[in-house]
Design an enzyme around this catalytic site. Structure first.
Site, PDB file in Angstrom:
ATOM      1  N   ASP A  45       0.840  -1.208   0.000  1.00 35.86           N
ATOM      2  CA  ASP A  45       0.000   0.000   0.000  1.00 35.86           C
ATOM      3  C   ASP A  45       0.873   1.256   0.000  1.00 35.86           C
ATOM      4  O   ASP A  45       0.356   2.378  -0.074  1.00 35.86           O
ATOM      5  CB  ASP A  45      -1.018  -0.013   1.149  1.00 35.86           C
ATOM      6  CG  ASP A  45      -0.377  -0.036   2.522  1.00 35.86           C
ATOM      7  OD1 ASP A  45       0.860  -0.140   2.612  1.00 35.86           O
ATOM      8  OD2 ASP A  45      -1.119   0.047   3.521  1.00 35.86           O
ATOM      9  N   SER A  46       2.208   1.061   0.024  1.00 34.00           N
ATOM     10  CA  SER A  46       3.127   2.180  -0.213  1.00 34.00           C
ATOM     11  C   SER A  46       2.875   2.793  -1.585  1.00 34.00           C
ATOM     12  O   SER A  46       3.327   3.902  -1.857  1.00 34.00           O
ATOM     13  CB  SER A  46       4.584   1.709  -0.098  1.00 34.00           C
ATOM     14  OG  SER A  46       4.800   0.545  -0.873  1.00 34.00           O
ATOM     15  N   ASP A  84      -1.103  -6.210  -0.314  1.00 33.15           N
ATOM     16  CA  ASP A  84      -1.252  -5.548   0.980  1.00 33.15           C
ATOM     17  C   ASP A  84      -2.724  -5.173   1.150  1.00 33.15           C
ATOM     18  O   ASP A  84      -3.284  -4.482   0.290  1.00 33.15           O
ATOM     19  CB  ASP A  84      -0.438  -4.249   0.929  1.00 33.15           C
ATOM     20  CG  ASP A  84       0.329  -3.973   2.195  1.00 33.15           C
ATOM     21  OD1 ASP A  84       0.141  -4.707   3.175  1.00 33.15           O
ATOM     22  OD2 ASP A  84       1.126  -3.021   2.177  1.00 33.15           O
ATOM     23  N   LYS A 114      -1.178  -9.513   2.776  1.00 33.78           N
ATOM     24  CA  LYS A 114      -0.413  -9.066   3.947  1.00 33.78           C
ATOM     25  C   LYS A 114      -1.315  -8.195   4.812  1.00 33.78           C
ATOM     26  O   LYS A 114      -2.070  -7.375   4.294  1.00 33.78           O
ATOM     27  CB  LYS A 114       0.827  -8.269   3.546  1.00 33.78           C
ATOM     28  CG  LYS A 114       1.598  -7.691   4.744  1.00 33.78           C
ATOM     29  CD  LYS A 114       2.955  -7.157   4.365  1.00 33.78           C
ATOM     30  CE  LYS A 114       2.965  -5.748   3.871  1.00 33.78           C
ATOM     31  NZ  LYS A 114       2.436  -4.729   4.822  1.00 33.78           N
ATOM     32  N   GLU A 116      -1.198  -5.853   8.648  1.00 34.06           N
ATOM     33  CA  GLU A 116      -0.357  -5.296   9.705  1.00 34.06           C
ATOM     34  C   GLU A 116      -0.954  -5.629  11.070  1.00 34.06           C
ATOM     35  O   GLU A 116      -2.178  -5.713  11.212  1.00 34.06           O
ATOM     36  CB  GLU A 116      -0.271  -3.762   9.560  1.00 34.06           C
ATOM     37  CG  GLU A 116       0.425  -3.320   8.282  1.00 34.06           C
ATOM     38  CD  GLU A 116       0.592  -1.801   8.196  1.00 34.06           C
ATOM     39  OE1 GLU A 116       0.212  -1.084   9.153  1.00 34.06           O
ATOM     40  OE2 GLU A 116       1.090  -1.332   7.165  1.00 34.06           O
ATOM     41  N   GLU A 183       9.514  -4.561  10.382  1.00 39.53           N
ATOM     42  CA  GLU A 183       9.881  -3.238   9.868  1.00 39.53           C
ATOM     43  C   GLU A 183      10.454  -2.349  10.953  1.00 39.53           C
ATOM     44  O   GLU A 183       9.859  -2.171  12.022  1.00 39.53           O
ATOM     45  CB  GLU A 183       8.657  -2.560   9.216  1.00 39.53           C
ATOM     46  CG  GLU A 183       9.009  -1.180   8.655  1.00 39.53           C
ATOM     47  CD  GLU A 183       8.015  -0.610   7.656  1.00 39.53           C
ATOM     48  OE1 GLU A 183       7.042  -1.303   7.283  1.00 39.53           O
ATOM     49  OE2 GLU A 183       8.230   0.547   7.241  1.00 39.53           O
TER      50      GLU A 183
HETATM   51  O1  KIV Z   1       3.555  -1.120   1.672  1.00 43.18           O
HETATM   52  C1  KIV Z   1       4.706  -1.582   1.610  1.00 43.18           C
HETATM   53  O2  KIV Z   1       5.434  -1.370   0.628  1.00 43.18           O
HETATM   54  C2  KIV Z   1       5.167  -2.398   2.719  1.00 43.18           C
HETATM   55  C3  KIV Z   1       6.607  -2.808   2.733  1.00 43.18           C
HETATM   56  C4  KIV Z   1       7.452  -1.644   3.026  1.00 43.18           C
HETATM   57  C5  KIV Z   1       6.865  -3.943   3.644  1.00 43.18           C
HETATM   58  O3  KIV Z   1       4.427  -2.702   3.595  1.00 43.18           O
END
Ligand code: KIV
Length: 265
Positions: A45-46, A84, A114, A116, A183
């Site tokens: 989600d980056s 994510d 993924k 969190e 992280e």
């Molecule tokens: O969103 C993302 O890119 C991430 C990574 C930095 C692990 O969660």
């Protein structure tokens, strides 16, 4: 063509080989990353920051993530593709998490998701596993909770916090994650966690003892410099290379040097 990476192969890599992982957000970059033999691609989600221009990951929607995940999945043959789940798409209930994760498997064609969070996410991980959806855990600095934690800070420096992260890792391992992102935490803590869980740890700002590493592709290629954490190593400066190419193109169009005879019919 490389043999397809599955969650079983990723788990079996622990203690056998280091896992190099990267994010990717679109078809052409996914093809390049996959072609380089990287075992795991995260559609993080980056992308809210690197692709969509938000100032953090919180505004990212399920529809935006699905759009990018579909493009990445179309470009990948070998790597395990992980989606994510964005902020507020899985937190409200186990049912919400299963329904959201299911969309990523069914509609986007990714291999896993993924989420969190620590031990309190164990029921979600268990429910996803029961429904055939593998989960990558993510503890330490969790960008979806920066409003609560007060920003992008190293986690687990105090012994009590470190102990909580060790407990979180154990609970997620028992719940059935296939790997765990660590992280932004002290290298010694990441080493302790890595030695205490049965699945691979994938570090980002968590030192060399993790079973694998992950970076945001825009950071390591020099394509995004709004945030530049200490843990990023820049392997290329494509931002600079792109600016130079654009300036050369503009100059050649304006001076009439492009197109040349070789570009004409
Ligand atoms: O969103 C993302 O890119 C991430 C990574 C930095 C692990 O969660």
């Amino acid at each position: 063509m490389q043999k397809k990476w599955t969650v079983t192969r990723i788990k079996a890599a622990k203690g056998e080989r280091k896992l190099s992982c990267l994010t990717a957000y679109d078809y052409s970059m996914a093809r390049l990353v996959d072609g380089s033999g990287i075992p795991l691609i995260l559609v993080g989600d980056s992308l809210g920051m690197t692709m969509l221009g938000y100032s953090n990951t919180l505004p990212v929607t399920v529809e935006e993530m699905l759009h990018h995940c579909k493009a990445v999945a179309r470009g990948v043959q070998g790597a395990l593709v992980v989606a994510d789940l964005p902020f507020l798409s899985y937190e409200a209930s186990v049912e919400q998490a299963v329904l959201t994760a299911g969309r990523f498997i069914k509609e986007a064609g990714v291999d896993a998701v993924k989420i969190e969070g620590g031990a309190f996410r164990a029921p979600v991980v268990e429910a996803l596993a029961r429904n055939g959806i593998p989960t990558l855990g993510h503890i330490g600095l969790t960008p979806q909770t920066i409003q609560q934690t007060g920003g992008y800070k190293v986690q687990g420096r105090l012994e009590a916090d470190a102990e909580r992260l060790v407990q979180d890792a154990g609970a997620l391992d028992r719940a059935g994650v296939f790997a765990l992102v660590l992280e932004c935490m002290p290298a010694a803590l990441a080493e302790r966690i890595t030695g205490s869980v049965s699945v691979p740890t994938i570090g980002i700002g968590a030192g060399p003892s993790c079973d694998g590493q992950i970076l945001v592709i825009h950071d390591m290629l020099g394509l995004y410099d709004a945030l530049s954490p200490k843990f990023v190593k820049r392997y290329a400066d494509l931002g600079q290379a792109t600016s130079e190419a654009l300036a050369a193109y503009r100059n050649e169009v304006e001076t009439g040097a492009f197109p040349g005879a070789e570009h004409c019919y």
